[in-house]
Design an enzyme around this catalytic site. Structure first.
Site, short mmCIF file in Angstrom:
data_model
loop_
_atom_site.label_atom_id
_atom_site.label_comp_id
_atom_site.label_asym_id
_atom_site.label_seq_id
_atom_site.Cartn_x
_atom_site.Cartn_y
_atom_site.Cartn_z
CG ASP A 242 41.79 37.29 39.98
OD1 ASP A 242 42.45 36.29 40.33
OD2 ASP A 242 42.29 38.31 39.47
CE1 TYR A 308 42.50 36.53 31.95
CE2 TYR A 308 44.10 36.59 30.13
CZ TYR A 308 43.63 36.02 31.31
OH TYR A 308 44.30 34.97 31.86
CE1 TYR A 380 49.76 35.77 39.05
CE2 TYR A 380 52.00 35.81 38.21
CZ TYR A 380 51.04 35.25 39.03
OH TYR A 380 51.36 34.17 39.81
#
Ligand SMILES: [Zn+2]
Ligand SMILES: [Zn+2]
Length: 421
Positions: A242, A308, A380
């Site tokens: 993103d 992440y 996601y």
């Protein structure tokens, strides 16, 4: 092949020597079509003279010339224009760094169909006019420039439009692979044309035509575009993060394509330095290296686990033990993710199972927490934390019974070196 019939047809249709010789293609090894036509007519004349001492075969007798190309009943002068067409090509490639090339030609459709007709009447032995032109122009260009004609993926394909005396130059793209990191959480991976003007430039975008002044693509490409003189670039990333996510660790692989480059020999280590100096830490590019076009498709098909780091906020605040347990419950779990509402306008509405490899609580104070998550490609992460109104289940929010949302998300690592789990 009936050489007598070719000679008769050449006389009847008033063909130039090149067009005559082309009808007898492959006879007389090593001759040009012009020489072949000349030999054919001369031989025919000598045979006629020998047979008919009265001199009643006027066309073939003596030096009765074949029409010049300008007066040719077929090629309308093209056989005589090889030199000037080759010059068009040479002018088009001057100042462009090439090693190999291939010439193509566009020829008036009427000439081509007339040629087919004539060749059909003789059993289709002839060579097409286009292949004669391609070969002859190509060899003049090679002689004058030192460039090497090459059939398979030449540096340039040069198409001469003989109807308008114009040249279309298609230079083979350059492909450079590397990895990028992105510390700046305000820039997109690729250029993003302004929504209001679609890239033309307007007041909303300050005339830039872009939604964001910079992108990873524009920062990586700028020095490469300048050094190569390329007309444009295309950025092929191995996936993307993103805009507001950082890309850290060893970075994300990409291939930058430089289209219509005028220079092919680039000093990649020096350009890598130039990119990184100009980007001033917002992004970095590393390990720039030459690759071939198929690498782009390969990169697009590569998937891997990613790790992440996320900062989350919980409302109401959640006890640390409870957060830890929630994270432990998700580690090793396969979650069902229905296409998030935020992307459902451009993605099919599906439910995808995705495996969460690990989830560690790095720190927490109740209202906020920091997590490290390793998950299968395509997971996601924001929705894994928030639950997206039940569209992702189980989720951290569901397990700790509080609203949780991601405030900062960084990609720490792409697990390229290990097979996907
Ligand atoms: Zn001709
Ligand atoms: Zn605009």
């Amino acid at each position: 092949m009936d050489l007598e019939a070719i000679a008769e047809l050449a006389q009847r249709e008033r063909l130039c020597l090149g067009c005559t010789g082309r009808l007898a293609a492959r006879r007389g090894h090593g001759l040009t079509n012009h020489e072949r036509g000349q030999a054919l007519l001369a031989t025919r004349a000598m045979l006629a003279e020998a047979a008919d001492e009265t001199g009643t075969a006027p066309f073939f007798h003596g030096a009765t010339p074949a029409p010049a190309p300008d007066e040719c009943g077929l090629c309308a002068g093209l056989c005589g224009e090889v030199e000037s067409l080759a010059q068009l090509v040479l002018d088009a490639v001057v100042d462009i760094e090439l090693a190999t090339f291939q010439v193509g030609t566009l020829v008036d459709a009427e000439i081509l169909s007339r040629e087919k007709e004539l060749q059909a009447g003789l059993g289709n032995h002839g060579e097409p006019l286009k292949s004669q032109l391609n070969r002859e122009i190509g060899s003049r260009v090679a002689d004058a420039s030192g460039l090497e004609p090459q059939r398979d993926s030449p540096d340039a394909v040069i198409v001469v439009d003989t109807r308008y005396d114009t040249v279309d130059l298609q230079i083979r793209s350059l492909f450079i692979e590397g990895r990028y990191t992105k510390a700046d959480r305000t820039i997109p991976q690729t250029r993003w044309p302004c929504r209001h003007c679609r890239g033309r430039g307007c007041e909303r975008c300050d005339g830039s035509g872009q939604m964001y002044p910079d992108s990873v693509q524009s920062l990586v490409a700028a020095p490469l575009l300048e050094a190569s003189g390329a007309g444009e670039d295309k950025f092929h990333g191995m996936g993307r993060e993103d805009i507001d996510a950082a890309m850290l660790g060893a970075g994300r692989p990409f291939v930058l394509e430089l289209r219509q480059p005028r220079v092919r020999s680039l000093d990649l280590p020096a350009l890598e330095k130039a990119i990184n100096v100009a980007a001033d830490g917002r992004i970095t590019a590393n390990g720039l290296a030459w690759v071939a076009r198929p690498r782009v498709a390969e990169l697009k098909e590569t998937v891997c686990d990613k790790t992440y780091r996320v900062d989350i906020r919980c409302d109401p605040p959640v006890e640390i033990e409870r957060l830890k347990k929630g994270a432990q419950r998700l580690a090793g779990e396969v979650v069902e993710q229905r296409t998030p509402t935020r992307v459902s306008h451009r993605r099919a509405d599906l439910v995808r199972p995705r495996r969460v490899e690990s989830m560690k609580l790095l720190s927490a104070d109740g209202a906020t927490a920091e997590l490290e998550i390793r998950a299968q490609h395509g997971t996601y992460i924001r929705e894994l934390v928030s639950g997206d109104g039940g569209r992702t289940s189980p989720s951290l929010a569901e397990l700790v019974e509080a609203e949780c949302r991601v405030e900062v998300l960084d990609v720490l690592h792409l697990h390229l070196e290990e097979p996907e789990t």
